[in-house]
Design a protein around this motif. Structure first.
Motif, short mmCIF file in Angstrom:
data_model
loop_
_atom_site.label_atom_id
_atom_site.label_comp_id
_atom_site.label_asym_id
_atom_site.label_seq_id
_atom_site.Cartn_x
_atom_site.Cartn_y
_atom_site.Cartn_z
N ALA A 410 68.86 131.23 18.56
CA ALA A 410 69.58 131.60 19.79
C ALA A 410 70.74 132.54 19.47
N LYS A 413 69.53 136.02 18.70
CA LYS A 413 69.19 136.73 19.95
C LYS A 413 70.47 137.23 20.62
N LYS A 414 71.49 136.38 20.57
CA LYS A 414 72.77 136.76 21.20
C LYS A 414 73.36 137.99 20.49
N ALA A 436 66.42 134.33 26.11
CA ALA A 436 66.91 133.42 25.07
C ALA A 436 67.46 132.13 25.67
N ARG A 437 68.17 132.22 26.81
CA ARG A 437 68.79 131.01 27.36
C ARG A 437 67.74 130.01 27.86
N TYR A 440 65.94 128.63 24.36
CA TYR A 440 66.76 127.69 23.57
C TYR A 440 67.77 127.04 24.50
N PHE A 445 74.74 126.85 24.72
CA PHE A 445 74.22 128.21 24.63
C PHE A 445 73.86 128.75 26.02
#
Lengths: 490, 279
Positions: A410, A413-414, A436-437, A440, A445
């Protein structure tokens, strides 16, 4: 039988009764001293941990506590304060500032001693000694007239109040009454009769203040089970509570009631780590997300005899409070202390250390990046940007080393999204974060990614959805609520 | 040799009292009932559905066993003590056995000593049986030897010793066991409420009326003289020791001496009463 005239028997009877009376007085002195000593711990624990939350003007505890300290001052001079500091650890006395312990007021010194198990014998000697006779009498008078907040729940002190009180009502079988009442509480819980449980749970601990499990279960019911299906109160409907110094709705009220219940338990059982743990981790960390307070009580818990999982939760709370250096230090110490704890040493601890290091580098990178943004001269901007990139690369490397750890994935990805946003590709960054959110979906997150999406949409001039507008309003409102006093201007 | 003879008589009477006591159906009934409750306390936990907070194990079941067993031993133990202490002498007066015993070369003091020791045998045996079952229940529940229980049981015995001695003293003046039994309950109740006398003493000082002052002074004297059975509440506290509890050994030794001292007082009263009886 005739050889033993009445007078001899009479003398023997008087002698034995006098001896009995003498020992009885002695025992009464010990029981009075014990009650006084228990009150001392309760008052000391309150002074050390809850003073700011105790609205006890109507009670005389504070005056008596001060008087105890004044009389004990001479005996406290002989205490080896360096040893005390060594026993408690360096962080234990942070609230007393940097003044050396030997130079604190006697009252503060007593407060410190109530935290150190090795000093119990000294406090017991002081509490039962002749010097404290006057204070013991004041204590008993205070208990008799219900002027002492922290004498409530001490059996001997309760008995002094006379009349038909709970002590006399159960005729010495208070503990069994409390236990049987607890069975009723349990039945009510399984019937779903939550609101009838609260007064009964409180009665249980009035009957038996050392019933630690009642505090634990009671607080758990209030904070977790009763509130489980309650809807969250919207921010504008929250109301300021002066006692708790917080904005509360229905759920939050129960969280704080649970916290107060555990605090009562801590005052009555100051050496039980479970109460500190549940207050710190269960309520402050999990329910109120108040990490500074969570850390405060978890640090107390690890200073008492405790189970191994207690420090692990403390290190997690350090991490949640962005105190990564302490978390790393804690996990490293844990690995050294418990090399036989295979699960933690092979898996949890190394992963946590890596995660904290990566977060620490990310934090440094953010600071450097902000400094670069704020810099006025190009050279500083350049240097700070390079510094930020270096930290970011180190963080990325750690996250990559962590393989398929969902937190690491995660975060990667961020990072990718943040890189895109820096290049002005807001649409791509938003898409990446949005995927992503959901891929994960850890709470922290999800919120982090959602906040970034809102920021990028605003920067890109894109319209916000209704829920994002609500979130924006909520964030803009901060901690405000009805009745909250305005902060005083300097 | 005379010393040995002086103890042979009381010993014989003690053994006889003990044997007779074991045949009493009431006492056996109390004992069986108490053993059933102690045994049943192990299953009280099944009424509790909740034994964990999250993944954390709780000790509510253990606390249940401790509290119920201590209370059961206190209640049934004191019933057995009162019934046996109240009946030992009056029963022998009723069935005239006492006349044939006292016609033997044995003094009244020796007779009373034998009776009292015999009563204590019965109390100890009953307490030991209840304690053994409690010990096993605790051992089963907590997995370690509950050594503190032994001290708790010992304190309970010394509490019963006081009740037994004063009940025995009343029984020496009675012709049937009814009055001493009621007296025994009264002793147990007042012994546990002696702390009320302190309250009376303090409240009487609130006015200066003559009667008030007299009541206050009487309460003061009585609270000093009468045994306070609440002192023995340590028996329950030591089973649930907390880490910051004050050391209990100081109270413990004093409590043993306290129990013996008042038991001797009760026995002296018994001797004084019994020597004046026309038998």
């Amino acid at each position: 039988m005739k050889k033993m005239p009445n007078i001899t028997l009479g003398i023997l009877l008087v002698i034995t009764l006098a001896l009995g009376s003498f020992i009885g007085n002695n025992l009464q002195h010990l029981r009075e001293s014990e009650a006084f000593y228990r009150w001392l711990y309760s008052a000391g624990t309150n002074a050390r941990l809850f003073e700011s939350t105790s609205a006890s003007n109507q009670y005389d505890d504070a005056n008596l506590y001060k008087a105890f300290g004044a009389v004990a001052a001479d005996q406290l001079q002989n205490v080896d304060w360096d040893k005390v500091e060594g026993l408690a650890g360096p962080d234990a006395f942070a609230s007393f500032g940097t003044t050396p312990l030997a130079e604190l007021t006697p009252e503060q010194q007593v407060t410190i001693l109530t935290d150190i198990p090795e000093m119990d014998a000294l406090l017991w000697d002081i509490a039962r000694g002749p010097g404290q006779a006057e204070n013991r009498t004041s204590f008993l008078d205070g208990a008799r007239e219900s002027r002492l907040e922290f004498a409530k729940g001490i059996k001997y002190a309760d008995a002094q109040a006379g009349g038909v009180n709970v002590f006399n009502l159960f005729f010495g079988f208070r503990q069994v009454a409390a236990t049987l009442l607890w069975i009723k509480v349990d039945t009510l819980w399984h019937q779903g009769n939550d609101h009838a449980m609260n007064p009964l749970m409180k009665t249980c601990v009035v009957l038996d203040p050392q019933f630690v499990d009642a505090y634990l279960l009671g607080a758990w019911h209030l904070a977790f089970n009763v509130t489980a299906k309650m809807p969250a109160t919207p921010q504008p409907s929250l109301v300021w509570n002066e006692d708790w110094q917080a904005c509360v709705g229905e759920k939050e009220t129960l969280y704080y009631v649970a916290a107060d219940f555990l605090k009562d338990g801590i005052r009555n059982n100051p050496r039980n780590y479970k109460l500190y743990f549940d207050l710190g981790y269960g309520i402050y960390s999990l329910k109120l997300s108040d990490y500074p307070n969570a850390i405060r009580y978890l640090e107390e818990a690890v200073r008492k005899p405790h189970e191994r999982w207690v420090p692990r939760m403390l290190y997690n709370s350090y991490e949640a409070n962005d105190d990564y250096a302490k978390a790393i230090q804690g996990w490293e110490g844990y690995m050294a202390r418990f090399p036989e704890d295979a699960q933690s040493v092979i898996d949890t601890a190394p992963r946590s250390i890596k995660r904290n290091r990566a977060r620490h580098y990310t934090q440094l990178a953010d600071d450097a990046y902000n400094a670069a943004q704020a810099a006025t001269d190009p050279a500083t901007e350049q240097a700070k940007s390079e510094e930020a990139n270096t930290y970011l690369a180190q963080a990325t490397q750690i996250w990559e080393e962590m393989g398929d750890d969902p937190v690491a994935l995660a975060q990667l990805k961020k990072f990718e999204a943040q890189g895109m946003a820096r290049n002005g590709d807001y649409m791509l960054a938003i898409t990446k974060l949005d995927l992503a959110r959901w891929d994960y979906p850890a709470d922290a997150f999800f919120i982090e990614a959602s906040d970034l999406i809102i920021d990028y949409k605003i920067l890109a001039g894109m319209p916000l959805s209704i829920s994002e507008k609500k979130a924006q309003l909520r964030n803009a409102g901060g901690e405000g609520c009805r009745g909250k006093p305005e902060p005083e201007s300097a | 040799m005379s010393g040995v003879n002086a103890f042979r008589g009381p010993w014989t009477i003690a053994v006889y009292t003990w044997r007779e006591g074991l045949r009493k159906k009431t006492l056996i009934g109390f004992l069986i009932l108490s053993l059933l409750v102690i045994f049943g306390s192990n299953f009280m936990g099944s009424f509790l559905n909740q034994s964990t907070v999250g993944s954390e194990e709780l000790d509510v079941n253990l606390k249940l066993v401790k509290d119920i067993c201590v209370s059961t031993i206190s209640i049934f133990g004191v019933l057995i003590t009162i019934f046996i202490s109240a009946a030992a002498v009056p029963n022998e007066t009723e069935n005239k056995v006492i006349y044939s015993i006292l016609s033997k070369p044995i003094s009244r003091l020796q007779y009373l000593l034998g009776k009292f020791i015999g009563i204590q045998f019965i109390v100890i045996i009953n307490l030991a049986l209840m304690g053994l079952l409690f010990f096993m229940a605790l051992w089963f529940q907590q997995g370690t030897l509950p050594t503190l229980l032994l001290w708790s049981i010992l304190l309970t015995y010394f509490e019963f010793l006081i009740v037994s001695a004063f009940t025995f003293a009343i029984s020496c003046a009675a012709t049937s066991s009814v009055l001493p039994t009621i007296g025994g309950f009264f002793i147990y109740l007042t012994g546990n409420l002696t702390e009320y006398l302190n309250d009376v003493k303090i409240r009487s000082g609130e006015s200066e009326e003559f009667l008030d002052v007299i009541i206050g002074q009487t309460a003061s004297v009585l609270s000093s003289i009468l045994p306070n059975l609440q002192n023995f509440s340590l028996k329950q506290d030591i089973l649930n020791l907390q880490l910051n509890d004050p050391p209990s050994d100081m109270q413990f030794t004093r409590l043993l001496i306290y129990g013996v001292t008042y038991a001797v007082s009760g026995f002296i009263i018994a001797v004084w009463v019994f020597r004046r009886r026309e038998l």
